[in-house]
Design a protein around this motif. Structure first.
Motif, PDB file in Angstrom:
ATOM      1  N   UNK A  79       0.861  -1.182   0.000  1.00 20.32           N
ATOM      2  CA  UNK A  79       0.000   0.000   0.000  1.00 20.32           C
ATOM      3  C   UNK A  79       0.895   1.228   0.000  1.00 20.32           C
ATOM      4  N   UNK A  80       0.697   2.113  -0.921  1.00 21.81           N
ATOM      5  CA  UNK A  80       1.560   3.287  -1.021  1.00 21.81           C
ATOM      6  C   UNK A  80       1.056   4.372  -0.078  1.00 21.81           C
ATOM      7  N   UNK A  81       1.291   4.138   1.195  1.00 23.31           N
ATOM      8  CA  UNK A  81       0.831   5.036   2.251  1.00 23.31           C
ATOM      9  C   UNK A  81       1.696   4.750   3.468  1.00 23.31           C
ATOM     10  N   UNK A  82       1.658   5.611   4.440  1.00 21.73           N
ATOM     11  CA  UNK A  82       2.397   5.358   5.675  1.00 21.73           C
ATOM     12  C   UNK A  82       1.716   6.023   6.849  1.00 21.73           C
ATOM     13  N   UNK A  83       2.039   5.526   8.027  1.00 20.25           N
ATOM     14  CA  UNK A  83       1.533   6.094   9.273  1.00 20.25           C
ATOM     15  C   UNK A  83       2.677   6.896   9.872  1.00 20.25           C
ATOM     16  N   UNK A  84       2.418   8.138  10.187  1.00 19.88           N
ATOM     17  CA  UNK A  84       3.502   9.014  10.656  1.00 19.88           C
ATOM     18  C   UNK A  84       3.770   8.898  12.153  1.00 19.88           C
ATOM     19  N   UNK A  85       2.827   8.348  12.904  1.00 14.55           N
ATOM     20  CA  UNK A  85       3.017   8.223  14.352  1.00 14.55           C
ATOM     21  C   UNK A  85       3.188   6.765  14.736  1.00 14.55           C
ATOM     22  N   UNK A  86       4.011   6.514  15.737  1.00  9.69           N
ATOM     23  CA  UNK A  86       4.234   5.145  16.190  1.00  9.69           C
ATOM     24  C   UNK A  86       3.076   4.716  17.095  1.00  9.69           C
ATOM     25  N   UNK A  87       2.843   3.407  17.233  1.00 10.13           N
ATOM     26  CA  UNK A  87       1.814   2.940  18.163  1.00 10.13           C
ATOM     27  C   UNK A  87       2.038   3.473  19.579  1.00 10.13           C
ATOM     28  N   UNK A  88       3.294   3.545  19.988  1.00  6.07           N
ATOM     29  CA  UNK A  88       3.609   4.069  21.327  1.00  6.07           C
ATOM     30  C   UNK A  88       3.133   5.516  21.462  1.00  6.07           C
ATOM     31  N   UNK A  89       3.382   6.345  20.444  1.00  2.74           N
ATOM     32  CA  UNK A  89       2.941   7.741  20.467  1.00  2.74           C
ATOM     33  C   UNK A  89       1.417   7.836  20.515  1.00  2.74           C
TER      34      UNK A  89
END
Length: 123
Positions: A79-89
């Motif tokens: 998938x050409x997408x990303x999540x900018x925050x980590x699960x911890x954040x």
């Protein structure tokens, strides 16, 4: 709207997520975690079975005090997408008392977390 859904679930004598679980799910959803092919598994996912099967499951058997999320990594990579925050954040944003537990293999990666108040909270 979310409260109305929970009220409807409880009115039908079905299990509903506690407030903390619901808040974490919304935070992960808003961040795009589920868009990246993550899914809820474990006891929170199993809460949907009684409604689908038309059976009752006692509340004490239907829940553990955790939230499990899995991801199909190979699909997510495509998938050409990303999540900018980590699960911890994301977890810290929901509640600062949530503490990440690093994995034994990758110390920088948080694969689970715990809360200083282990009691589930109701909506």
């Amino acid at each position: 709207m979310r409260r109305d859904l929970v009220r409807s679930l409880r009115g039908a004598r079905l299990s509903a997520p506690d407030r903390l679980t619901g808040t974490v799910l919304v935070a992960f959803s808003d961040a795009g975690v589920f868009r990246m092919r993550a899914v809820v598994v474990g006891s929170v996912a199993f809460q949907t079975y009684p409604a689908l099967l038309g059976v009752g499951i006692p509340a004490n058997l239907a829940r553990t005090a955790d939230l499990d999320i899995a991801q199909a990594h190979l699909i997510a990579v495509m998938v050409e997408d990303e999540i900018t925050r980590t699960p911890k954040d994301l977890l810290k944003k929901v509640d600062s008392n949530i503490v990440g537990i690093p994995t034994p293999r990758w110390k920088a990666c948080v694969s689970s977390a715990t809360h200083s108040d282990p009691e589930p909270r109701s909506v």
